[in-house]
Design a protein around this motif. Structure first.
Motif: not given
Length: 333
Positions: A310-333
Motif C-alpha cells: 500500500d501507498i497512501a497520499l493526501e492533497f489539499h487546496d487543489l488547483q483546477q487543471g493541474l494533476s495530483y497522484g502518483l507515478q511508478w516505474e514497472p518492476p524489473i523483470r
C-alpha cells in the motif's frame, strides 16, 4: 485609485464587523430571505467574492456556498448551530429565527438561551474563518460553474488484481437549487502497445445515486450520467460512492492522477500494488500541468510501499487543471 480604495476596505474590516454582518444575515428567514442581497455587508462580500455587478441570485449562491464550506470546519455542534441560525440547515430552514432557535434548543436538549449562546460561539469562529478568507482576497472563480463542487474525494485503487478497480467516495456540495444529476467521467489511457479495441470502462454505484446513461467518448474515456436520490438544494451536501473497472492491469500506463476540472477541497488516495511484484520506484505527482508527467521523468518526492503493497497520499487546496497522484516505474523483470 481603484486598488487604493479596495486596500482601505480590507484594512478597515475587523472580525467584529463580520460577526455583526452574520447576525444581520440570520434575521427573518436567514439566507432564504427575499432581501438577502441588500443585507450582505462589505466584509461578507469580500469573503465570498461578491461583486457590485452580481445579481441577487448570484449573491445568494456565493454566500451560501462559502458559509456552507467554512461552517463545516467548525466543531460539529457549532457547525449545526451556525447552519440552523443562518437558515442553511435543510430541516430547519423554513421558519423565522425564533423558530429555528427553538428547533436548535430541542436538538441540543437545552433551553433557547443556551442555544443562542452556542450560536454566538459559532458565529465568532465562523467570522474568524471568513476574515482570513477576505484577507486572502479569494476570487469567485473558484466556484463551480456547472452546479456542484467536490468537498472531499477518497479513492482506492487496486492494482493487485488482474483487472484493476478504482473506488471513489465523494462528498459534493450543490452550487444551485434543484440539482438532480451529475455527469462523471473517467479516462483510462492504454499502453501504446495495446490494442485500441477491447474491454470498455464500466462503472457501478454503491450508494448515493444511479447511473442512467453511459457515453463512450473514446476507447479510454467514458462519461456517466448519475441521477441523485432526490434533488439537492443550494449548499446541500451529498455523499456517493462509485466503482470503476476497465481492462487488464498489463494494459495500464504506470500512473494514476486526478485532474480536477471544478473546485475540489481535498483528495486522498490509497493504492495497493501486488506485494509480490511491486514497482521498482514510485513518486508523487503534486500539481503538474496535465500530461506533463507523461515524460516519465522520476520525481524527487519518492514514495515508500509498505509490506502489504500500500501507498497512501493526501492533497489539499487543489488547483483546477493541474494533476495530483502518483507515478511508478514497472518492476524489473
Amino acid at each position: 485609485m481603484r486598488s487604493r480604495v479596495v486596500d482601505e476596505q480590507v484594512v478597515g474590516v475587523q472580525i467584529a464587523d463580520v460577526v455583526t454582518e452574520l447576525k444581520e444575515i440570520r434575521r427573518g428567514r436567514g439566507v432564504r430571505s427575499d432581501d438577502l442581497h441588500n443585507r450582505v455587508g462589505r466584509a461578507l462580500r469580500m469573503a465570498c467574492g461578491i461583486t457590485g455587478i452580481d445579481d441577487p441570485a448570484l449573491v445568494r449562491r456565493k454566500l451560501v456556498l462559502q458559509l456552507t464550506h467554512l461552517s463545516a470546519r467548525l466543531p460539529s455542534d457549532l457547525d449545526l448551530a451556525a447552519s440552523v441560525a443562518l437558515g442553511l440547515h435543510k430541516e430547519a430552514d423554513g421558519g423565522f429565527l425564533d423558530q429555528r432557535i427553538d428547533w436548535l434548543a430541542t436538538r441540543f436538549d437545552r433551553d433557547p438561551r443556551t442555544a443562542r449562546r452556542r450560536v454566538d460561539s459559532a458565529f465568532q469562529l465562523l467570522a474568524e474563518l471568513l476574515y482570513d478568507v477576505g484577507m486572502r482576497d479569494r476570487k469567485s472563480g473558484s466556484y463551480s460553474p456547472d452546479g456542484w463542487y467536490v468537498e472531499s474525494l477518497r479513492a482506492a485503487l487496486r492494482l493487485d488484481l488482474d483487472v484493476p478497480t478504482l473506488t471513489e467516495q465523494r462528498q459534493i456540495v450543490a452550487a444551485v437549487d434543484e440539482l438532480d444529476e451529475l455527469v462523471l467521467s473517467l479516462s483510462a489511457p492504454r499502453d501504446q502497445a495495446m490494442p485500441e479495441e477491447g474491454p470498455e470502462i464500466r462503472a457501478e454505484i454503491a450508494y448515493g445515486g444511479e447511473i442512467v446513461e453511459e457515453q463512450r467518448v473514446s476507447s479510454g474515456h467514458t462519461r456517466f450520467v448519475v441521477r441523485l436520490p432526490s434533488p439537492l438544494s443550494l449548499g446541500q451536501r451529498h455523499d456517493y460512492s462509485i466503482k470503476f473497472t476497465s481492462y487488464p492491469r498489463s494494459w495500464m500506463r504506470p500512473y494514476y492522477v486526478f485532474t480536477p476540472l471544478r473546485r475540489c477541497e481535498g483528495f486522498s488516495v490509497r493504492v495497493r500494488f501486488d506485494p509480490a511484484n511491486p514497482p521498482s520506484r514510485v513518486w508523487r505527482i503534486n500539481g503538474l500541468p496535465s500530461k506533463a508527467f507523461e515524460d516519465f521523468a522520476p520525481g524527487e518526492d519518492r514514495l515508500h510501499i509498505d509490506r502489504v503493497g500500500d501507498i497512501a497520499l493526501e492533497f489539499h487546496d487543489l488547483q483546477q487543471g493541474l494533476s495530483y497522484g502518483l507515478q511508478w516505474e514497472p518492476p524489473i523483470r
